[in-house]
Design an enzyme around this catalytic site. Sequence first.
Site, mmCIF file in Angstrom:
data_model
loop_
_atom_site.group_PDB
_atom_site.id
_atom_site.type_symbol
_atom_site.label_atom_id
_atom_site.label_comp_id
_atom_site.label_asym_id
_atom_site.label_seq_id
_atom_site.Cartn_x
_atom_site.Cartn_y
_atom_site.Cartn_z
ATOM 1 N N SER A 184 -5.006 -35.419 3.242
ATOM 2 C CA SER A 184 -5.424 -36.367 4.278
ATOM 3 C C SER A 184 -4.580 -36.271 5.545
ATOM 4 C CB SER A 184 -5.456 -37.821 3.787
ATOM 5 O OG SER A 184 -4.155 -38.339 3.596
ATOM 6 N N GLU A 214 -20.911 -27.695 2.844
ATOM 7 C CA GLU A 214 -20.236 -26.529 3.425
ATOM 8 C C GLU A 214 -21.088 -25.281 3.261
ATOM 9 O OE1 GLU A 214 -17.612 -26.127 5.195
ATOM 10 O OE2 GLU A 214 -16.710 -28.125 5.079
ATOM 11 N N ARG A 237 -21.298 -29.137 -1.228
ATOM 12 C CA ARG A 237 -22.563 -28.445 -1.005
ATOM 13 C C ARG A 237 -22.889 -28.343 0.483
ATOM 14 N NH1 ARG A 237 -26.574 -26.695 -4.250
ATOM 15 N NH2 ARG A 237 -28.720 -26.621 -3.459
ATOM 16 N N SER A 262 -18.979 -31.170 7.540
ATOM 17 C CA SER A 262 -20.030 -31.246 6.525
ATOM 18 C C SER A 262 -20.335 -32.679 6.122
ATOM 19 C CB SER A 262 -19.647 -30.426 5.284
ATOM 20 O OG SER A 262 -18.519 -30.970 4.642
ATOM 21 N N HIS A 263 -19.496 -33.639 6.559
ATOM 22 C CA HIS A 263 -19.735 -35.051 6.264
ATOM 23 C C HIS A 263 -19.992 -35.856 7.539
ATOM 24 C CE1 HIS A 263 -18.869 -34.826 1.991
ATOM 25 N NE2 HIS A 263 -17.857 -34.040 2.294
ATOM 26 N N LEU A 265 0.615 -33.179 2.872
ATOM 27 C CA LEU A 265 -0.041 -34.131 2.001
ATOM 28 C C LEU A 265 -1.546 -34.105 2.247
ATOM 29 C CD1 LEU A 265 2.241 -37.293 2.303
ATOM 30 C CD2 LEU A 265 2.162 -35.656 0.408
#
Length: 337
Positions: A307, A188, A186, A47-48, A305
């Site tokens: 990331s 997604e 958004r 999505s990015h 964790l």
Amino acid sequence: MTETVRISLDEVRTLAEAVLSRHGLSEPHVKAVADTIVAGERDECASHGIYRLLVCAHTIKAGKVSLDAEPVVQDIAPALVKVDAKGGYAQLAFNMGKPVLAEKARQCGIAAMAINRCIHFSALWPEVEELAGNGLVALAFTPSHAWVAPAGGKKPIFGTNPIAFGWPRPGPHPYVFDFATSAVARGEIELHRREGKSIPLGWGIDANGNPTTDATEALEGAMLTFGGHKGSALSTMIELIAGPLIGDMTSAESLAHDDGAKASPYGGELIIAIDPARFLGSLAAEHLARAEALLEGITSQGARLPSQRRYEARARTALGGVRVPRTLLEDIRALLD
């Protein structure tokens, strides 16, 4: 099942730079924006990734971003710097202000940078990761458009309002998290709409305030915060500290400024950098070692964790490239016509 196409990260960059150049962005903006889009694909955050080229192209066509803005860095106090993005994308403004912010943090122990009048369409993790990779603790906040209803409400007033945090660690990867204070980004929901998929309950409500699993209804109604009142309170904080505190827009004001264009949000971003060495002096190594014990205590019991999954993806995609939905790739390539 959605058909996908495998492309290399070099091809992602070439495509991103070609589309952005074709739509008139100046060379410095092309490189800065493409870096962020490639990072999204590299870390398997679809999505990015290159999906955002559709968003950029629409924003440019709507006349809502300056194509050749030259950000102005303003040194306003010993621990404060402002960057006027002049209506351009936030990435170039961050790149220009970052060295000043880092130097102020090292001198004062803590420093803040406000980016004003910028267009923001992307994740914040590339920014805090870069600062943490240089030994600084970093936080970043930005409002967006009013798409999200407050807990107990039915009408949008918040943006997705992400918060990001970076902590320096030994080795190649800092500890980083970046999440929207909405239940989901958004983008997604938009990807679910494009693929004809339903969304989980809790992501959004329809225009009448009713829970929905229909992506289109959620986009036309309101998104929801994560964690009910807790996410709502954090979202309010971000509206305040990255809006009025830095002399910039709230999400509702950004949406009003958009005036129905459905372009990317316009407003500000607040970034805070802290230098552990300055805070702790000769005891820095001792206390940073205690931080490592905390993080290792998490992973040693099998917990992940934040990331960690992105870093694992990064190693895969560097060798094998990424998979992109064929229809999305066709839509992006059509932007070159």
